[in-house]
Design a protein around this motif. Structure first.
Motif, PDB file in Angstrom:
ATOM      1  N   ASN A 133       0.846  -1.189   0.000  1.00  0.00           N
ATOM      2  CA  ASN A 133       0.000   0.000   0.000  1.00  0.00           C
ATOM      3  C   ASN A 133       0.883   1.241   0.000  1.00  0.00           C
ATOM      4  N   VAL A 134       0.460   2.246  -0.737  1.00  0.00           N
ATOM      5  CA  VAL A 134       1.147   3.535  -0.762  1.00  0.00           C
ATOM      6  C   VAL A 134       0.284   4.534  -0.001  1.00  0.00           C
ATOM      7  N   ILE A 135       0.876   5.185   0.992  1.00  0.00           N
ATOM      8  CA  ILE A 135       0.154   6.136   1.839  1.00  0.00           C
ATOM      9  C   ILE A 135       0.653   7.537   1.506  1.00  0.00           C
ATOM     10  N   LEU A 136      -0.242   8.375   1.028  1.00  0.00           N
ATOM     11  CA  LEU A 136       0.126   9.716   0.566  1.00  0.00           C
ATOM     12  C   LEU A 136      -0.254  10.747   1.624  1.00  0.00           C
ATOM     13  N   LEU A 137       0.745  11.495   2.081  1.00  0.00           N
ATOM     14  CA  LEU A 137       0.552  12.495   3.130  1.00  0.00           C
ATOM     15  C   LEU A 137       0.827  13.903   2.594  1.00  0.00           C
ATOM     16  N   ASP A 138       0.531  14.895   3.426  1.00  0.00           N
ATOM     17  CA  ASP A 138       0.836  16.303   3.162  1.00  0.00           C
ATOM     18  C   ASP A 138       0.230  16.771   1.840  1.00  0.00           C
ATOM     19  N   HIS A 139      -1.013  17.199   1.907  1.00  0.00           N
ATOM     20  CA  HIS A 139      -1.749  17.585   0.702  1.00  0.00           C
ATOM     21  C   HIS A 139      -1.905  19.102   0.583  1.00  0.00           C
ATOM     22  N   GLY A 140      -0.938  19.817   1.132  1.00  0.00           N
ATOM     23  CA  GLY A 140      -1.026  21.274   1.105  1.00  0.00           C
ATOM     24  C   GLY A 140      -0.713  21.881  -0.247  1.00  0.00           C
ATOM     25  N   LEU A 141       0.195  21.256  -0.995  1.00  0.00           N
ATOM     26  CA  LEU A 141       0.657  21.857  -2.250  1.00  0.00           C
ATOM     27  C   LEU A 141       0.286  20.976  -3.435  1.00  0.00           C
ATOM     28  N   TYR A 142      -0.597  21.497  -4.272  1.00  0.00           N
ATOM     29  CA  TYR A 142      -1.012  20.795  -5.485  1.00  0.00           C
ATOM     30  C   TYR A 142      -0.894  21.731  -6.680  1.00  0.00           C
ATOM     31  N   ALA A 143      -0.555  21.154  -7.812  1.00  0.00           N
ATOM     32  CA  ALA A 143      -0.574  21.899  -9.073  1.00  0.00           C
ATOM     33  C   ALA A 143      -1.827  21.496  -9.843  1.00  0.00           C
ATOM     34  N   THR A 144      -2.555  22.479 -10.327  1.00  0.00           N
ATOM     35  CA  THR A 144      -3.724  22.217 -11.162  1.00  0.00           C
ATOM     36  C   THR A 144      -3.357  22.567 -12.598  1.00  0.00           C
ATOM     37  N   LEU A 145      -3.270  21.554 -13.438  1.00  0.00           N
ATOM     38  CA  LEU A 145      -2.763  21.729 -14.799  1.00  0.00           C
ATOM     39  C   LEU A 145      -3.898  21.965 -15.786  1.00  0.00           C
ATOM     40  N   THR A 146      -3.653  22.834 -16.743  1.00  0.00           N
ATOM     41  CA  THR A 146      -4.624  23.030 -17.812  1.00  0.00           C
ATOM     42  C   THR A 146      -4.553  21.854 -18.784  1.00  0.00           C
ATOM     43  N   ASN A 147      -5.628  21.647 -19.520  1.00  0.00           N
ATOM     44  CA  ASN A 147      -5.638  20.567 -20.512  1.00  0.00           C
ATOM     45  C   ASN A 147      -4.551  20.781 -21.564  1.00  0.00           C
ATOM     46  N   GLU A 148      -4.369  22.026 -21.964  1.00  0.00           N
ATOM     47  CA  GLU A 148      -3.362  22.334 -22.983  1.00  0.00           C
ATOM     48  C   GLU A 148      -1.963  21.962 -22.503  1.00  0.00           C
ATOM     49  N   LEU A 149      -1.663  22.282 -21.251  1.00  0.00           N
ATOM     50  CA  LEU A 149      -0.337  21.953 -20.728  1.00  0.00           C
ATOM     51  C   LEU A 149      -0.154  20.445 -20.610  1.00  0.00           C
ATOM     52  N   ARG A 150      -1.179  19.754 -20.118  1.00  0.00           N
ATOM     53  CA  ARG A 150      -1.076  18.298 -19.965  1.00  0.00           C
ATOM     54  C   ARG A 150      -0.744  17.629 -21.296  1.00  0.00           C
TER      55      ARG A 150
END
Length: 328
Positions: A133-150
């Motif tokens: 299992n992978v446990i993901l912590l610290d969700h303070g910093l996220y990048a929201t990518l545009t469709n064009e960039l993706r």
């Protein structure tokens, strides 16, 4: 910090660090807002609920404020804790494959990217089924990518893997890097030397340690150019580059950085990203059918290709074993 950066830029005009100030101003308030962090945790948990091996701590909203975050406690060892991984008989290749799958889907399909995956924020634990299992912590910093960039980023990666210099230049330009700096930018994205990219990343997977030393030696020569790239690149790419480096660091620690499976996973999600955009612009059922068939055909060819790569690797191993001198 901004004053210090201005002084450095005045003393060393070839170096550009304003991007660091701008990103810090934007990111630090996000990381200190614990209500937003809780919302991010719930959003990513919902988006990736199809992975039963991914665990995100449940938020206790009744005990959470903007300054206090309370969440479920989940046991596990840090992803770079080799002693813990060995003692718990966790397969490091399974760990890196799941991380590669998770982050490829985040970047190329979902567009909501956990952007601080240092070892302290990723735990692993042996599951009841015997996997990890992978446990993901610290969700303070996220990048929201545009469709064009993706999609541009996906096409850049496919160009790198295909050694397509024209494509690398084109999609680097779309991401903000113009002119001959596209080669250096491709190296920064791939974490590999230009020679390796031109010769094919998969074919040189075993030379990574020597290549890393060569790149570290050459790095000082390119610091002004790297600084310029970071100043001009699409701001969303800064967190992606940071994320790439952190994931590569984890792979290197686990000793799985020579695996070709990483490219297989990335190719799969790059193709899906590109064709998801094509489907979006389809206006008829016939168009959607054609695009869907083309996507499935390309993914099938990808599977066949990597099957023969896998088969070839095993043949090479068997041949090398056959050449060893007898011990008796």
């Amino acid at each position: 910090m901004e004053t210090l950066v201005k002084i450095i830029s005045w003393v060393f005009p070839d170096f550009h660090f304003q991007w660091l100030v701008d990103e810090s101003k934007k990111n630090i308030p996000q990381e200190l807002d614990f209500v937003q962090e809780g919302k991010n945790a719930e959003k990513i948990s919902k988006a990736f609920r199809h992975y039963d091996w991914l665990k995100v701590p449940t938020i206790r909203w009744d005990l959470t404020t903007k300054r206090v975050l309370t969440m479920e406690y989940i046991e596990g060892g840090q992803v770079n804790d080799l002693k813990y991984i060995k003692e718990n008989k966790i397969n490091p290749y399974e760990v890196t494959e799941k991380l590669g799958t998770l982050y490829s889907e985040m970047i190329f399909l979902n567009g909501f990217v956990h952007s601080d995956p240092h070892p302290g924020n990723i735990l692993v634990k042996k599951s009841d089924k015997g996997g990890v299992n992978v446990i993901l912590l610290d969700h303070g910093l996220y990048a929201t990518l545009t469709n064009e960039l993706r999609v541009s980023y996906a096409k850049l990666w496919l160009s790198i893997l295909n050694r397509d210099r024209k494509g690398m230049r084109m999609y680097s330009d779309k991401l903000g890097i113009q002119g001959d700096l596209y080669g250096l930018f491709a190296c920064m994205v791939a974490g590999r030397s230009w020679d390796s990219i031109l010769q094919g990343l998969e074919g040189r997977a075993k030379d990574l340690n020597g290549e890393r030393r060569t790149m570290q030696t050459a790095l000082p020569k390119f610091l002004p150019q790297i600084s310029g790239i970071l100043e001009n690149v699409n701001r969303q790419m800064l967190l992606i580059l940071k994320t790439n480096d952190l994931i590569r660091g984890i792979e290197h620690t686990l000793g799985t950085h020579t695996r070709n499976g990483a490219f297989r996973i990335m190719c799969y999600y790059c193709i899906r990203s590109i064709y998801s955009q094509k489907l979006y612009y389809c206006h008829t059922k016939i168009q959607r059918l054609k695009v869907s068939v083309a996507e499935k055909w390309l993914l099938l060819k990808l599977k066949v290709y990597y099957f023969f790569v896998y088969l070839g690797n095993w043949c090479n191993i068997l041949v090398s074993l056959g050449k060893r001198p007898a011990l008796m």
